[in-house]
Design a protein around this motif. Structure first.
Motif, short mmCIF file in Angstrom:
data_model
loop_
_atom_site.label_atom_id
_atom_site.label_comp_id
_atom_site.label_asym_id
_atom_site.label_seq_id
_atom_site.Cartn_x
_atom_site.Cartn_y
_atom_site.Cartn_z
N ARG A 92 0.83 -1.22 0.00
CA ARG A 92 0.00 0.00 0.00
C ARG A 92 0.86 1.26 0.00
O ARG A 92 0.58 2.22 -0.72
CB ARG A 92 -0.94 0.01 1.21
N THR A 93 1.91 1.25 0.82
CA THR A 93 2.78 2.43 0.89
C THR A 93 3.50 2.63 -0.44
O THR A 93 3.63 3.76 -0.91
CB THR A 93 3.78 2.29 2.05
N TYR A 94 3.94 1.56 -1.04
CA TYR A 94 4.62 1.67 -2.34
C TYR A 94 3.65 2.18 -3.41
O TYR A 94 4.03 3.01 -4.24
CB TYR A 94 5.23 0.33 -2.75
N ASP A 95 2.41 1.72 -3.37
CA ASP A 95 1.42 2.24 -4.33
C ASP A 95 1.25 3.74 -4.17
O ASP A 95 1.17 4.48 -5.16
CB ASP A 95 0.07 1.53 -4.15
N ARG A 96 1.20 4.22 -2.93
CA ARG A 96 1.08 5.66 -2.68
C ARG A 96 2.33 6.38 -3.20
O ARG A 96 2.25 7.44 -3.82
CB ARG A 96 0.90 5.90 -1.18
N GLN B 247 2.24 6.85 -6.88
CA GLN B 247 1.28 7.87 -7.31
C GLN B 247 1.92 9.25 -7.46
O GLN B 247 1.46 10.06 -8.24
CB GLN B 247 0.10 7.95 -6.35
N ARG C 65 2.02 13.58 0.58
CA ARG C 65 1.20 12.42 0.24
C ARG C 65 1.81 11.09 0.69
O ARG C 65 1.08 10.10 0.81
CB ARG C 65 0.93 12.40 -1.26
N VAL C 66 3.11 11.06 0.92
CA VAL C 66 3.74 9.81 1.36
C VAL C 66 4.20 9.85 2.82
O VAL C 66 4.56 8.81 3.38
CB VAL C 66 4.94 9.40 0.46
N PRO D 49 1.95 7.54 5.28
CA PRO D 49 2.15 6.10 5.00
C PRO D 49 3.56 5.62 5.34
O PRO D 49 3.73 4.51 5.87
CB PRO D 49 1.87 5.98 3.50
#
Length: 185
Positions: A73-77, A80, A117-118, A121
């Motif tokens: 999930r953190t890597y997906d964010r 982005q 944004r990161v 996370p």
């Protein structure tokens, strides 16, 4: 660095590191060199083939016990906002010595938006995998230096710039998740 994993992981993420910048306990470096896991050369310290294998095993143990879903999930964010970070750094680097204070402010603003944004996370992930908290701290510190007018804090490869910390964090995600950079570009 406290242990063998930390040393091997730092070398896996950074590649060759000047001997005076390894940052590990000399006893850990000596033990790793004696075990054939690292090579200490005039050009720096790097992993050997045996070191890569040992690192992969240690990393697999660590990631299997960690919250893999949280890592994903953190890597997906992270992905982005990755393009925005790359674009801001590329524009800054392209401006070079002709960069104005307005260019600096635009770059800092873009990187601060991405970091925002990161940030949370990464902080949550750092509870399970503390090294991600180190990246978070490095990114935040680079932004603070840039806000103070330190131009090298944005994308200078010779310093602990935002771009350097971002790139290393990205590499850590890739290595930890067993992905190739080309898959996500």
């Amino acid at each position: 660095m406290r242990n063998e994993f930390d040393l091997l992981h730092a070398l896996r993420i950074k590649g060759r590191v000047p001997a005076d910048q390894v940052g590990a306990d000399p006893a850990v470096v000596t033990a790793a060199a004696d075990a054939g896991l690292i090579a200490v050369t005039a050009r720096g310290v790097l992993l050997t083939g045996a070191g890569l294998v040992r690192h992969a095993g240690l990393l697999a143990e660590q990631v299997s016990t960690a919250d893999r879903d949280g890592l994903e999930r953190t890597y997906d964010r992270f992905l982005q906002v990755n393009r925005a970070v790359k674009d801001a750094c590329a524009q800054w680097q392209a401006a070079g010595s002709a960069a104005t204070d307005d260019d600096l402010l635009r770059a800092v603003d873009a990187l601060e938006r991405a970091f925002t944004r990161v940030d949370r996370p990464l902080a949550k992930l750092a509870v399970r995998l503390p090294r991600y908290g180190v990246y978070r701290d490095r990114l935040e510190a680079a932004l603070e230096r840039a806000t103070e007018g330190r131009r090298d804090a944005l994308a200078d490869p010779g310093s602990d710039s935002f771009h350097t910390a971002w790139f290393e964090c990205h590499e850590d995600f890739l290595v930890s998740l067993g992905r190739a950079r080309e898959e996500d570009e």
